[in-house]
Design an enzyme around this catalytic site. Structure first.
Site, PDB file in Angstrom:
ATOM      1  N   ASP A  60      65.066  10.570  52.062  1.00  0.00           N
ATOM      2  CA  ASP A  60      65.210  10.287  53.485  1.00  0.00           C
ATOM      3  C   ASP A  60      64.046  10.736  54.342  1.00  0.00           C
ATOM      4  OD1 ASP A  60      67.912   9.120  53.616  1.00  0.00           O
ATOM      5  OD2 ASP A  60      68.468  11.020  52.691  1.00  0.00           O
ATOM      6  N   ILE A 111      58.165  37.302  59.131  1.00  0.00           N
ATOM      7  CA  ILE A 111      58.005  35.916  59.522  1.00  0.00           C
ATOM      8  C   ILE A 111      59.135  35.521  60.475  1.00  0.00           C
ATOM      9  CG2 ILE A 111      56.894  35.289  57.328  1.00  0.00           C
ATOM     10  CD1 ILE A 111      59.632  33.771  56.741  1.00  0.00           C
ATOM     11  N   ASP A 120      91.487  38.302  53.154  1.00  0.00           N
ATOM     12  CA  ASP A 120      91.754  36.994  53.778  1.00  0.00           C
ATOM     13  C   ASP A 120      92.489  36.056  52.815  1.00  0.00           C
ATOM     14  OD1 ASP A 120      89.691  36.603  52.022  1.00  0.00           O
ATOM     15  OD2 ASP A 120      88.382  35.550  53.437  1.00  0.00           O
ATOM     16  N   ASN A 137      61.143  39.565  66.823  1.00  0.00           N
ATOM     17  CA  ASN A 137      61.500  40.981  66.632  1.00  0.00           C
ATOM     18  C   ASN A 137      60.282  41.804  66.221  1.00  0.00           C
ATOM     19  OD1 ASN A 137      61.178  40.033  64.050  1.00  0.00           O
ATOM     20  ND2 ASN A 137      62.903  41.169  63.171  1.00  0.00           N
ATOM     21  N   HIS A 139      64.341  33.191  45.247  1.00  0.00           N
ATOM     22  CA  HIS A 139      64.370  31.776  45.655  1.00  0.00           C
ATOM     23  C   HIS A 139      65.265  31.553  46.877  1.00  0.00           C
ATOM     24  CE1 HIS A 139      65.296  27.399  44.979  1.00  0.00           C
ATOM     25  NE2 HIS A 139      64.031  27.392  44.572  1.00  0.00           N
ATOM     26  N   SER A 175      62.113  22.458  46.874  1.00  0.00           N
ATOM     27  CA  SER A 175      62.982  23.597  47.204  1.00  0.00           C
ATOM     28  C   SER A 175      62.589  24.229  48.529  1.00  0.00           C
ATOM     29  CB  SER A 175      62.847  24.693  46.145  1.00  0.00           C
ATOM     30  OG  SER A 175      63.764  24.522  45.117  1.00  0.00           O
ATOM     31  N   VAL A 235      64.704  36.399  61.295  1.00  0.00           N
ATOM     32  CA  VAL A 235      64.941  36.793  62.692  1.00  0.00           C
ATOM     33  C   VAL A 235      63.647  36.646  63.487  1.00  0.00           C
ATOM     34  CG1 VAL A 235      65.636  38.676  64.221  1.00  0.00           C
ATOM     35  CG2 VAL A 235      66.776  38.366  62.011  1.00  0.00           C
ATOM     36  N   ALA A 276      70.606  15.233  45.309  1.00  0.00           N
ATOM     37  CA  ALA A 276      69.826  14.549  46.348  1.00  0.00           C
ATOM     38  C   ALA A 276      70.119  13.045  46.423  1.00  0.00           C
ATOM     39  CB  ALA A 276      68.333  14.791  46.124  1.00  0.00           C
ATOM     40  N   ASP A 279      72.313  28.706  46.538  1.00  0.00           N
ATOM     41  CA  ASP A 279      71.062  29.018  45.838  1.00  0.00           C
ATOM     42  C   ASP A 279      71.244  30.265  44.979  1.00  0.00           C
ATOM     43  OD1 ASP A 279      68.018  29.705  45.640  1.00  0.00           O
ATOM     44  OD2 ASP A 279      68.102  27.731  46.559  1.00  0.00           O
TER      45      ASP A 279
END
Ligand code: CA
Length: 571
Positions: A377, A259, A213, A255, A241, A401, A252, A346, A183
């Protein structure tokens, strides 16, 4: 300053009488209008008039080398010297995992001739324009959601959600589960996300400026930034977005602030492939998908799309499928049938892809959501979804989205509980245990909205009592001419003695979107449902009382079918 310019132009127009200068001025204006019209047509992806020019980065092409040639055979530092002249193009970058090169050619050349020339090159298996993908968020107009609220004038008995509270009694997620959000990036420093952000340990503990790495990306600590909008290999979100998607999947939990995501615990990887303007490229999409898979992401969440197909994108998703990942994609926001007009990714026909439609608070598929009996689906909440935005903000937004991350979140939750499931077993589970909704009947393969609890207990959800297909019905015969005539105005009435509620079954519905409309009016004269556009077959909203007035109004004809009502379901 702009005002000055404007008045100068007006003056010029009024003072100079009909002469060559004015004629030229008007011609330029006309041309510039035409140019604007072309741009609009292309960005809306509706007109195919310029069918050889696909929505893509000007002059850029993604080419796949034939299997006997590998990008690795060429020295990355000398790619241009070795290949540039052979391909008649500047080599912008190489994607060794896909054996792809991204090349640049003269912008003035037509796509068609560039593709033709590149495809004919003996090195090349296929060539495609570097397509542009767009985020599938709707314009962030605060009144948009309110308008939906106004249209839903009948209060539905369906108050839907994904049943997360009961699901959390079973599991709240796992730190082992990596979800890639392909995104606009993620605000990974946000306190409510911080603990759930995936990190690349080798780079986190490595040396700055060194590819610790050795994966070709220097300092890719939180993911990558293949679109190059912001710091190199840093997926920080400058749009909001991607952070919204991240909050839905894994804000999370427990906590005490902000949200809560579908998962309280999860590892979110940031792949910044959309610019702040909401646009990404084919090149960046392939890089993001391959990176996510290489770093062990199991769930790939995709809230973007284009009506242009791409082999390079398909092959990247196929690689993700072979690696055992699941690929969840937003179905699109044009209110159209993806079976007839596919949207990518999609609608890509690879078995690990799940295409997601948007559902509103009343269990209805939203009017903007794309649908498809064969190619979409499942549904998920996608209207007025409250969540995180950039710079610590929060925002309510709508779009498929916003729906796709709910399915990604539930996929991660179920997988964290049953890690032995294959990607296809997980997909089957999510579809089979979805909550049946009348509004998704014949609009999706599962007829249902994702349900976290039933997915976790692996049981089928009870049927939808508010699905009129499960009620008694009487035959009705109401239809327009096919196609309907211009300036039609017709009113019909359906009366079912003794009925408390009625829903009409449209066997087919196709009118000019927003212009030609059917209104269903209840006994008290209140409009209960406005229907317009191409909607296929469906049951109308549930209308209170024993009588429904059907009012059809059309302006100039557009050769559309019109509609045909064959049943009235009642209870
Ligand atoms: Ca690296």
């Amino acid at each position: 300053m702009p005002q000055l310019n404007l008045s100068h132009r007006v003056q010029q127009q009024t003072m100079i009488s009909f002469n060559l200068v004015r004629f030229a001025f008007r011609s330029i204006k006309l041309l510039s209008h035409l140019f604007v019209a072309i741009l609009i047509a292309l960005s809306a992806s509706t007109l195919q008039a310029f069918d050889q020019e696909r929505d893509a980065v000007p002059g850029e092409y993604v080419i796949k080398l034939k299997p006997m040639f590998s990008t690795l055979d060429f020295n990355p530092q000398k790619l241009n010297v070795q290949l540039g002249s052979v391909l008649g193009a500047f080599v912008k970058s190489a994607l060794p995992s896909a054996n792809l090169l991204v090349v640049q050619r003269a912008v003035v050349e037509t796509q068609k001739s560039a593709i033709q020339e590149l495809s004919n090159n003996p090195l090349v298996e296929y060539a495609e324009p570097n397509l542009i993908y767009r985020s599938l968020k709707l314009p962030n107009d605060p009144d948009f959601a309110r308008q939906w609220g106004l249209k839903n004038s009948i209060v539905s008995q369906n108050s839907v959600d994904i049943d997360i509270e009961r699901a959390w009694d079973i599991t709240t997620g796992s730190e082992e589960m990596i979800v890639a959000i392909i995104d606009s990036g993620i605000d990974y420093n946000r306190p409510d996300l911080r603990a759930n952000i995936w990190t690349n340990e080798l780079e986190l503990n490595g040396k700055p400026g060194v590819d610790d790495d050795q994966n070709g990306y220097v300092d890719d600590i939180y993911g990558i930034n293949p679109i190059g909008d912001g710091s190199i290999n840093n997926p920080h979100d400058n749009s909001g977005h991607g952070t919204h998607c991240a909050g839905t999947i894994g804000g999370v939990g427990d906590n005490g602030h902000g949200i809560t995501g579908v998962n309280w615990k999860v590892k979110i990887m940031g792949l910044k492939f959309l610019r702040s303007t909401g646009e990404g490229t084919l090149e960046a999409a392939v890089k993001a998908i391959d990176y996510a898979v290489s770093k062990g992401a199991k769930v790939l969440s995709n809230s973007w799309g284009s009506y242009e197909s791409s082999l390079a994108l398909e092959e990247a998703i196929e690689r993700a499928h072979k690696a055992g990942a699941i690929f969840i994609a937003a179905a699109g926001n044009d209110g159209t049938n993806n079976d007839e007009k596919p949207i990518y990714p999609a609608s890509i026909d690879i078995p690990n892809v799940i295409s997601v439609a948007a559902i509103n608070q009343n269990g209805e598929m939203s009017g903007f959501s794309n649908w498809g009996a064969k190619t979409v689906d499942i549904g998920a909440p996608g209207v007025s979804i409250y969540g995180f935005w950039k710079n610590g903000e929060t925002k309510s937004v709508s779009g498929t989205s916003m729906a796709a991350p709910f399915v990604s979140g539930v996929a991660a939750l179920v997988w964290s509980h049953e890690p032995q499931l294959t990607n296809l077993e997980l997909k089957e589970r999510l579809l089979r245990t979805s909550r049946p909704l009348g509004s998704l009947r014949e609009k999706s393969t599962s007829y249902g909205m994702v349900n976290a609890y039933y997915a976790l207990i692996n049981e089928q959800h009870p049927p939808d009592p508010n699905d009129p297909a499960n009620w008694e019905s009487i035959p009705v015969s109401i239809e327009t001419d096919h196609p309907y005539a211009s300036y039609t105005k017709k009113t019909f009435e359906v009366h079912v003695p003794g009925a408390k509620e009625i829903s009409l079954y449209f066997e087919h519905f196709d009118t000019e979107k927003q212009m030609d409309e059917v209104k269903l009016i209840n006994k008290e004269g209140r409009i209960s449902h406005n229907i317009s556009g191409s909607r296929g077959r469906f049951y109308s909203r549930i209308i209170k009382g024993d009588t429904v007035k059907v009012e059809f109004k059309a302006d100039a004809s557009v050769e559309s079918y019109g509609f045909k009502i064959t049943k009235a379901a009642y209870r």
